[in-house]
Each structure stands twice: as C-alpha cells, then as structure tokens.
Enzyme design. Structure first.
Site, mmCIF file in Angstrom:
data_model
loop_
_atom_site.group_PDB
_atom_site.id
_atom_site.type_symbol
_atom_site.label_atom_id
_atom_site.label_comp_id
_atom_site.label_asym_id
_atom_site.label_seq_id
_atom_site.Cartn_x
_atom_site.Cartn_y
_atom_site.Cartn_z
ATOM 1 N N ASN A 7 34.659 24.328 33.782
ATOM 2 C CA ASN A 7 35.719 25.229 34.225
ATOM 3 C C ASN A 7 36.069 24.824 35.653
ATOM 4 O O ASN A 7 35.380 25.214 36.604
ATOM 5 C CB ASN A 7 35.202 26.672 34.153
ATOM 6 C CG ASN A 7 36.247 27.683 34.585
ATOM 7 O OD1 ASN A 7 37.323 27.314 35.047
ATOM 8 N ND2 ASN A 7 35.924 28.955 34.449
ATOM 9 N N ARG A 90 38.003 24.343 30.112
ATOM 10 C CA ARG A 90 38.865 25.521 30.174
ATOM 11 C C ARG A 90 40.168 25.106 30.856
ATOM 12 O O ARG A 90 40.151 24.531 31.952
ATOM 13 C CB ARG A 90 38.195 26.619 30.996
ATOM 14 C CG ARG A 90 39.127 27.781 31.229
ATOM 15 C CD ARG A 90 38.503 28.820 32.111
ATOM 16 N NE ARG A 90 39.426 29.920 32.305
ATOM 17 C CZ ARG A 90 39.748 30.425 33.495
ATOM 18 N NH1 ARG A 90 39.213 29.926 34.599
ATOM 19 N NH2 ARG A 90 40.598 31.421 33.584
ATOM 20 N N HIS A 179 43.114 35.053 30.129
ATOM 21 C CA HIS A 179 41.818 35.602 29.677
ATOM 22 C C HIS A 179 41.706 35.604 28.152
ATOM 23 O O HIS A 179 40.904 36.355 27.585
ATOM 24 C CB HIS A 179 41.607 37.070 30.118
ATOM 25 C CG HIS A 179 41.353 37.269 31.566
ATOM 26 N ND1 HIS A 179 41.646 38.462 32.200
ATOM 27 C CD2 HIS A 179 40.801 36.474 32.518
ATOM 28 C CE1 HIS A 179 41.307 38.388 33.473
ATOM 29 N NE2 HIS A 179 40.794 37.180 33.689
ATOM 30 N N GLY A 209 37.404 42.769 35.462
ATOM 31 C CA GLY A 209 36.524 42.129 36.434
ATOM 32 C C GLY A 209 37.259 42.064 37.750
ATOM 33 O O GLY A 209 37.961 43.018 38.118
ATOM 34 N N ARG A 240 44.850 41.191 43.274
ATOM 35 C CA ARG A 240 46.224 41.061 42.762
ATOM 36 C C ARG A 240 46.810 42.440 42.515
ATOM 37 O O ARG A 240 46.111 43.364 42.095
ATOM 38 C CB ARG A 240 46.242 40.271 41.459
ATOM 39 C CG ARG A 240 45.762 38.861 41.591
ATOM 40 C CD ARG A 240 45.971 38.101 40.277
ATOM 41 N NE ARG A 240 45.080 36.958 40.226
ATOM 42 C CZ ARG A 240 44.252 36.705 39.218
ATOM 43 N NH1 ARG A 240 44.209 37.493 38.157
ATOM 44 N NH2 ARG A 240 43.474 35.657 39.258
ATOM 45 N N ARG A 284 32.163 47.471 43.883
ATOM 46 C CA ARG A 284 30.946 48.153 44.352
ATOM 47 C C ARG A 284 31.120 48.651 45.781
ATOM 48 O O ARG A 284 30.759 49.794 46.093
ATOM 49 C CB ARG A 284 29.738 47.207 44.272
ATOM 50 C CG ARG A 284 29.229 47.072 42.866
ATOM 51 C CD ARG A 284 28.287 45.919 42.735
ATOM 52 N NE ARG A 284 28.997 44.648 42.898
ATOM 53 C CZ ARG A 284 28.569 43.493 42.425
ATOM 54 N NH1 ARG A 284 27.422 43.437 41.796
ATOM 55 N NH2 ARG A 284 29.265 42.396 42.588
ATOM 56 N N GLU A 383 32.800 33.579 27.685
ATOM 57 C CA GLU A 383 33.895 32.610 27.502
ATOM 58 C C GLU A 383 33.346 31.189 27.313
ATOM 59 O O GLU A 383 33.891 30.404 26.545
ATOM 60 C CB GLU A 383 34.825 32.652 28.720
ATOM 61 C CG GLU A 383 35.638 33.938 28.766
ATOM 62 C CD GLU A 383 36.210 34.231 30.133
ATOM 63 O OE1 GLU A 383 35.462 34.763 30.982
ATOM 64 O OE2 GLU A 383 37.391 33.941 30.358
HETATM 65 P P1 AMP Z 1 33.860 39.546 37.290
HETATM 66 O O1 AMP Z 1 35.162 39.026 37.785
HETATM 67 O O2 AMP Z 1 33.785 39.744 35.816
HETATM 68 O O3 AMP Z 1 32.671 38.778 37.831
HETATM 69 O O4 AMP Z 1 33.709 41.025 37.917
HETATM 70 C C1 AMP Z 1 33.620 41.248 39.293
HETATM 71 C C2 AMP Z 1 33.819 42.727 39.573
HETATM 72 O O5 AMP Z 1 32.814 43.478 38.863
HETATM 73 C C3 AMP Z 1 33.664 43.073 41.054
HETATM 74 O O6 AMP Z 1 34.686 43.978 41.434
HETATM 75 C C4 AMP Z 1 32.325 43.768 41.106
HETATM 76 O O7 AMP Z 1 32.292 44.734 42.107
HETATM 77 C C5 AMP Z 1 32.284 44.448 39.755
HETATM 78 N N1 AMP Z 1 30.909 44.810 39.404
HETATM 79 C C6 AMP Z 1 29.904 43.978 39.065
HETATM 80 N N2 AMP Z 1 28.758 44.700 38.876
HETATM 81 C C7 AMP Z 1 29.072 46.000 39.094
HETATM 82 C C8 AMP Z 1 28.333 47.228 39.066
HETATM 83 N N3 AMP Z 1 27.054 47.257 38.752
HETATM 84 N N4 AMP Z 1 29.001 48.357 39.361
HETATM 85 C C9 AMP Z 1 30.306 48.326 39.692
HETATM 86 N N5 AMP Z 1 31.053 47.214 39.723
HETATM 87 C C10 AMP Z 1 30.445 46.073 39.440
#
Ligand code: AMP
Length: 398
Positions: A7, A90, A179, A209, A240, A284, A383
């Site tokens: 990727n 990817r 996605h 995410g 975004r 978070r 993925e």
């Molecule tokens: P991704 O792009 O799938 O890696 O997701 C990233 C997002 O998931 C970020 O905004 C993180 O803050 C959120 N995230 C990951 N773990 C947690 C958690 N335990 N509680 C709340 N948000 C989370």
C-alpha cells in the site's frame, strides 16, 4: 500462497506478507518519510518489531529495504524471495475502467497513470510501488486492487453530479467512492456472521476511521456511497470536511486569498474534527477534551455522530429499509461513546443499541438488542487480507 501486499502512499509504504490459505500475516511493516533524510522502516513478525533508521531516497529503495528485511536480519520471515508467490497492490482510483481487481500488465499500468488526474498523489504513489516491485522482482505476478471498483455497480442516478453534463463527458467528473475493499470485506463478513446470503440482505456499511465513508449495499450490490469524485466528500472525518455547501470553496478562496491548491489543502487537511475542535484529528483526544468541558471538542463530537446518523437515514430511504448496519475501522470498532451517540434516538426506525453489548471489545460482534429489528454489527476490517485474497484468486485463474 504467500502474497506481498503493498500500500504505497506519496511518502510512505505499508506492507504485509500474507500466507493466504491460512490467513496468517507472516510479516508487516511501514516505511515512513520516504525521500526525506529522517526516513525509517518499522518491520515486524508476530509481536516482534524493529525500527530501523535508513535512508530511502524513493519507493524503489524502500521496497529494496523491505525485501532485505523479509529474507534476512533479526525479523526475517522467509528464506528467499522465491517464497513470495505474488504481489497485490492497493490502488486508490480505478475510474470507469476497473470494476474488479486485475492482473497488472502494461495496459493496466497505462490506465492507472491516466487516472492519476483524478487522484494525483495516490495513483502516482501506487505506480511507484508497482515499478519498484517490477525492478526488484521481475516476472512475479502482480495484481491491482482498486478502492473504487466495488462501487462501479452504482446506478447513474447515484454517481452523477447535477452539474453541466459536458463536464462529466469531458473530465469523467462523477462519484467513484473509496474504501471499497473495506466495505466489500465487512459486507461479506457480515453476511457470513449472520449466516445469510449477501444477496438476501440490505446493508449499510460504515468505515469510520480517520477517513470515513458509508455505503448502501442492496442485495449484494453497492448502490450508493458517501465518498465522491475524491475521498473528500460525504461524512465529516478526522481532517476532511466531507459534504459542505460548494459555494464555501469559492467564498474562502476570495476572502482568504487562497489558490485552488491551498483551498484543497484546507478542506482535506485542516477541517473535520481537527478544524472544528482546534485540538486534534484523533477522536480520542477530542473525546477527552469534550469530557473535560471543551465546547468546540463537544461540538466536533456531536457533528461527527450527526453526520453518520444522517447517512443512515438516507440509505434506509434509498434501499427502502435495512437489515443490518455494520461498523468498522478505528472509531467504528473501538469508540463505544461515538456508537452510542450515532444510534441514540433511532428506536423509531427499529434500530436499538444494546448498552452492555456496546461495551464489549474486540472481534466480530452484535451490539444491538435481541429485539432490535435492525442488527448492528461491529466487524474489524482487513483490507490487506482482501487484497491478498484477490491476488491469490487471479493468479490461480491464470
Ligand atoms: P483508522 O483510520 O481506522 O486507523 O482510525 C483512526 C481513528 O480511530 C482515530 O480518530 C482514533 O482516535 C480512533 N480510535 C482508535 N481507537 C479508538 C478508541 N479506543 N476510542 C476512540 N477512538 C479510537
């Protein structure tokens, strides 16, 4: 069969070596800041990870370093490159040309290059990854898996924009989505989990995410999705903006004296959770700040959940109902509070979250109550496995 999944981003390169039949990750890692003096590689097998500071002047050098670490050093995963049977790449934009994954040949490379106009950073990066693999492992079968191909089933009423038709004809301006590999994976897994045929289900899939997108999958066919010509459209995301009044773009260009590239940057990198909270794009941190009474963090949280809620309503209307809503990615898989906010007040639509089940962590699981008409599922996405599986299937068919 061992498949190396690549990727490639503009300055990063993620990889996994996957033993497909056993669905086992033999090694994984990431090259970061490729092209910069402080480039480094994180490479791991099982729980063991090493971080190596190493010059990588470009993607070709990065792939060279990855291969070296796969076959030698403390975290070697295989004895020789002969144990890599195929490579899956990817690719973000497959445009109108690719409605499925394909074996890579010169014609495919030319099309990916042509489509770079629609996704300049992403497709060019994928090409760098492809060329680097061609250089280091000539003759190895390679497959391109596109983020957009899953959504080529959308009808014109879903993918066209109400702008002059000539612009569609001239520039192929339409919704392509993104996605897709993640949505395809969680839709398949959801059907398997429910012990139903995908063709019998109406699903809403939510990839939440840092990037966020949702899709309506009607009897196994993707009929709509929230991302558009580019991944900027749709839901509010980490940085975004998602869907906004398009007049805002020209307004800020006029009033802030921004060029088109600067406006694009502002909407892609400085908006979303980060733009509203002023704190972070990481949910978070936004959650912690909102719990400490930070008003803009709370507003960001409220807007994010509201944006998902609105798409749930839209897609129920588009499909005339829904059997299951499936959540995935960092927020969808992990954030109990965001899930609570998204589903609050949806009881009149037959969607009832179970507060206790919502607290359970990890794995594929149901988080709705037994009497909820609509099942809510959390399915961790994978993925890379999907890319490896497509590669396996296409190479086998050869
Ligand atoms: P991704 O792009 O799938 O890696 O997701 C990233 C997002 O998931 C970020 O905004 C993180 O803050 C959120 N995230 C990951 N773990 C947690 C958690 N335990 N509680 C709340 N948000 C989370």
């Amino acid at each position: 069969m061992n498949v190396l999944v690549i990727n490639a981003g503009s300055s990063s390169l993620k990889y996994q070596l996957i033993w497909v039949e056993q669905q086992i990750v033999l090694a994984r890692g990431i090259c970061e800041r490729v092209g910069a003096p402080d480039a480094f590689l994180k490479h791991g097998i099982a729980q063991n990870e090493v971080v190596l500071d190493a010059p990588m002047k470009d993607h070709d050098a990065a792939i060279g370093l990855v291969l070296e670490n796969l076959v030698s050093g403390p975290n070697k995963a295989i004895d020789s490159l002969d144990e890599i049977d195929a490579i899956g790449h990817r690719v973000v934009q497959g445009g109108k040309y690719f409605d499925r994954s394909v074996l890579i040949d010169d014609e495919v490379i030319a099309k990916i290059d042509e489509l770079a106009e629609l996704a300049p950073l992403h497709n060019k990066a994928a090409l760098m990854g492809i060329n680097a693999c061609l250089h280091h492992m000539p003759g190895k079968p390679m497959v391109a898996v596109f983020d957009t191909s899953y959504f080529q089933t959308m009808p014109p009423k879903a993918y066209m924009y109400p702008i002059p038709y000539e612009l569609y004809e001239k520039y192929s301006l339409r919704k392509y989505g993104a996605h897709g590999t993640s949505h395809r994976y969680i839709a398949e897994r959801a059907a398997a989990f429910l012990d139903e045929d995908l063709e019998d289900l109406k699903l809403i899939t939510c990839h939440l995410g840092n990037g966020c997108s949702m899709s309506a999958i009607d009897h196994g066919v993707a009929v709509d999705t929230s991302m558009g010509l580019t991944p900027l459209d749709g839901l509010m995301m980490g940085t975004r903006c998602g869907g906004i009044d398009p007049a805002i773009v020209t307004f800020i260009m006029d009033h802030e004296g921004l060029t088109a590239a600067e406006a694009n940057d502002l909407l892609n990198k400085k908006s979303g959770l980060l733009g509203i909270s002023g704190i972070s794009n990481d949910l978070r941190s936004v959650r912690d700040a909102s719990e400490a009474g930070h008003e803009r963090a709370q507003l960001a949280y409220d807007m994010y959940s509201n944006s998902v809620k609105k798409y749930i309503g839209q897609y129920i209307a588009v499909m005339g109902g829904v059997d299951a809503i499936v959540l995935t990615a960092g927020v969808g898989e992990n954030c109990e509070k965001m899930r609570r906010m998204i589903f609050s007040g949806l009881q009149p639509l037959g969607i009832v979250l179970d507060r206790e089940r919502n607290r359970v962590r990890g794995g594929e699981r149901v988080i709705s109550t037994d009497n909820s008409e609509v099942v809510i599922l959390v399915i961790p996405t994978d993925e890379e496995y999907m890319i490896a599986r497509d590669t396996f299937e296409l190479v086998h068919e050869q």
